[in-house]
Scaffold this motif. Structure first.
Motif, mmCIF file in Angstrom:
data_model
loop_
_atom_site.group_PDB
_atom_site.id
_atom_site.type_symbol
_atom_site.label_atom_id
_atom_site.label_comp_id
_atom_site.label_asym_id
_atom_site.label_seq_id
_atom_site.Cartn_x
_atom_site.Cartn_y
_atom_site.Cartn_z
ATOM 1 N N VAL A 1 2.104 7.212 -8.056
ATOM 2 C CA VAL A 1 2.381 7.551 -9.457
ATOM 3 C C VAL A 1 3.766 7.049 -9.850
ATOM 4 C CG1 VAL A 1 2.784 9.476 -11.046
ATOM 5 C CG2 VAL A 1 0.800 9.501 -9.540
ATOM 6 N N GLY A 2 4.740 7.220 -8.972
ATOM 7 C CA GLY A 2 6.090 6.736 -9.256
ATOM 8 C C GLY A 2 6.133 5.231 -9.444
ATOM 9 N N VAL A 3 5.445 4.495 -8.587
ATOM 10 C CA VAL A 3 5.395 3.034 -8.712
ATOM 11 C C VAL A 3 4.718 2.639 -10.021
ATOM 12 C CG1 VAL A 3 4.378 0.948 -7.731
ATOM 13 C CG2 VAL A 3 5.510 2.587 -6.240
ATOM 14 N N ALA A 4 3.634 3.323 -10.368
ATOM 15 C CA ALA A 4 2.917 3.016 -11.605
ATOM 16 C C ALA A 4 3.791 3.292 -12.832
ATOM 17 C CB ALA A 4 1.627 3.825 -11.681
ATOM 18 N N VAL A 5 4.578 4.364 -12.798
ATOM 19 C CA VAL A 5 5.465 4.685 -13.921
ATOM 20 C C VAL A 5 6.537 3.606 -14.084
ATOM 21 C CG1 VAL A 5 7.252 6.299 -14.692
ATOM 22 C CG2 VAL A 5 5.054 7.164 -13.909
ATOM 23 N N VAL A 6 7.129 3.179 -12.982
ATOM 24 C CA VAL A 6 8.162 2.144 -13.052
ATOM 25 C C VAL A 6 7.579 0.837 -13.583
ATOM 26 C CG1 VAL A 6 9.699 0.699 -11.662
ATOM 27 C CG2 VAL A 6 9.629 3.165 -11.284
ATOM 28 N N ILE A 7 6.412 0.455 -13.086
ATOM 29 C CA ILE A 7 5.771 -0.769 -13.561
ATOM 30 C C ILE A 7 5.454 -0.655 -15.051
ATOM 31 C CG2 ILE A 7 3.660 -2.159 -13.425
ATOM 32 C CD1 ILE A 7 3.715 -1.657 -10.390
ATOM 33 N N GLY A 8 4.950 0.494 -15.480
ATOM 34 C CA GLY A 8 4.640 0.693 -16.895
ATOM 35 C C GLY A 8 5.866 0.605 -17.777
ATOM 36 N N LEU A 9 6.966 1.213 -17.337
ATOM 37 C CA LEU A 9 8.201 1.152 -18.119
ATOM 38 C C LEU A 9 8.729 -0.277 -18.223
ATOM 39 C CD1 LEU A 9 10.034 4.349 -16.830
ATOM 40 C CD2 LEU A 9 9.038 3.977 -19.099
ATOM 41 N N LEU A 10 8.736 -0.985 -17.108
ATOM 42 C CA LEU A 10 9.234 -2.363 -17.130
ATOM 43 C C LEU A 10 8.320 -3.274 -17.935
ATOM 44 C CD1 LEU A 10 10.487 -2.709 -13.451
ATOM 45 C CD2 LEU A 10 11.851 -2.385 -15.508
ATOM 46 N N ALA A 11 7.012 -3.105 -17.809
ATOM 47 C CA ALA A 11 6.072 -3.937 -18.565
ATOM 48 C C ALA A 11 6.190 -3.641 -20.064
ATOM 49 C CB ALA A 11 4.649 -3.707 -18.081
ATOM 50 N N GLY A 12 6.344 -2.369 -20.414
ATOM 51 C CA GLY A 12 6.489 -2.013 -21.826
ATOM 52 C C GLY A 12 7.755 -2.577 -22.428
ATOM 53 N N LEU A 13 8.851 -2.478 -21.699
ATOM 54 C CA LEU A 13 10.125 -3.011 -22.185
ATOM 55 C C LEU A 13 10.071 -4.527 -22.340
ATOM 56 C CD1 LEU A 13 13.079 -2.610 -22.949
ATOM 57 C CD2 LEU A 13 13.637 -2.770 -20.525
ATOM 58 N N SER A 14 9.541 -5.210 -21.329
ATOM 59 C CA SER A 14 9.482 -6.669 -21.417
ATOM 60 C C SER A 14 8.517 -7.120 -22.507
ATOM 61 C CB SER A 14 9.097 -7.283 -20.066
ATOM 62 O OG SER A 14 7.762 -6.961 -19.735
ATOM 63 N N GLY A 15 7.421 -6.388 -22.698
ATOM 64 C CA GLY A 15 6.487 -6.735 -23.764
ATOM 65 C C GLY A 15 7.107 -6.565 -25.137
ATOM 66 N N ALA A 16 7.851 -5.479 -25.330
ATOM 67 C CA ALA A 16 8.510 -5.256 -26.622
ATOM 68 C C ALA A 16 9.563 -6.323 -26.895
ATOM 69 C CB ALA A 16 9.141 -3.863 -26.640
ATOM 70 N N MET B 1 0.834 -1.174 0.000
ATOM 71 C CA MET B 1 0.000 0.000 0.000
ATOM 72 C C MET B 1 0.886 1.247 0.000
ATOM 73 S SD MET B 1 -3.200 0.243 2.474
ATOM 74 C CE MET B 1 -4.715 0.648 1.781
ATOM 75 N N VAL B 2 0.499 2.247 -0.756
ATOM 76 C CA VAL B 2 1.281 3.468 -0.866
ATOM 77 C C VAL B 2 0.498 4.599 -0.205
ATOM 78 C CG1 VAL B 2 2.369 5.070 -2.467
ATOM 79 C CG2 VAL B 2 2.305 2.641 -3.001
ATOM 80 N N ALA B 3 1.178 5.347 0.678
ATOM 81 C CA ALA B 3 0.499 6.366 1.468
ATOM 82 C C ALA B 3 0.291 7.673 0.708
ATOM 83 C CB ALA B 3 1.283 6.632 2.748
ATOM 84 N N HIS B 4 1.167 8.024 -0.202
ATOM 85 C CA HIS B 4 1.085 9.302 -0.896
ATOM 86 C C HIS B 4 0.864 9.103 -2.385
ATOM 87 C CE1 HIS B 4 2.245 11.324 2.741
ATOM 88 N NE2 HIS B 4 3.328 10.566 2.843
ATOM 89 N N ILE B 5 0.122 10.008 -2.990
ATOM 90 C CA ILE B 5 -0.204 9.899 -4.403
ATOM 91 C C ILE B 5 1.050 9.962 -5.271
ATOM 92 C CG2 ILE B 5 -0.658 12.363 -4.725
ATOM 93 C CD1 ILE B 5 -2.656 9.573 -6.374
ATOM 94 N N ALA B 6 2.028 10.770 -4.873
ATOM 95 C CA ALA B 6 3.254 10.871 -5.671
ATOM 96 C C ALA B 6 3.992 9.534 -5.710
ATOM 97 C CB ALA B 6 4.164 11.966 -5.103
ATOM 98 N N ALA B 7 4.022 8.840 -4.590
ATOM 99 C CA ALA B 7 4.674 7.526 -4.557
ATOM 100 C C ALA B 7 3.902 6.524 -5.414
ATOM 101 C CB ALA B 7 4.783 7.034 -3.120
#
Length: 101
Positions: free
Chosen positions: A9-24, A1-7
């Motif tokens: 968003v940061g977790v979501a960005v990292v997951i998106g980047l890693l998922a996009g790279l692995s998918g490609a 669980m993440v307490a702050h919205i900025a954290a």
């Protein structure tokens, strides 16, 4: 669980980047390792399961959450993802696969 919205968003960005790279990389590997005569069929099946599987699972996931709650459903989902990762790591052919240079 993440307490702050900025954290969150940061977790979501990292997951998106890693998922996009692995998918490609996965798509590139499938295309280079598939016989050219079967490439259309293999790509369509791969795309169906990678993009079409999620929307088809939404009603099942919703029903499961309604029956058992979010914690057990997400725990089982995480376990399925972890088993997929373990299976990939145990596959010698997948571990040694390389893209052409």
């Amino acid at each position: 669980m993440v307490a702050h919205i900025a954290a969150a968003v940061g977790v979501a960005v990292v997951i998106g980047l890693l998922a996009g790279l692995s998918g490609a990389l996965c798509d590139a590997l499938v295309q280079t390792r598939t016989d050219p005569a079967s490439l259309g069929r293999v790509t369509s099946v791969s795309t169906f399961f990678s993009l079409g599987g999620a929307p088809l699972s939404y009603p099942v996931t919703g029903a499961a959450v309604g029956l058992w709650g979010t914690v057990p459903v997400f725990t089982v989902s995480a376990a399925v993802c972890a088993l997929g990762a373990v299976h990939a790591l145990c596959s010698k052919g997948l571990r040694s696969a390389e893209l052409p240079r």
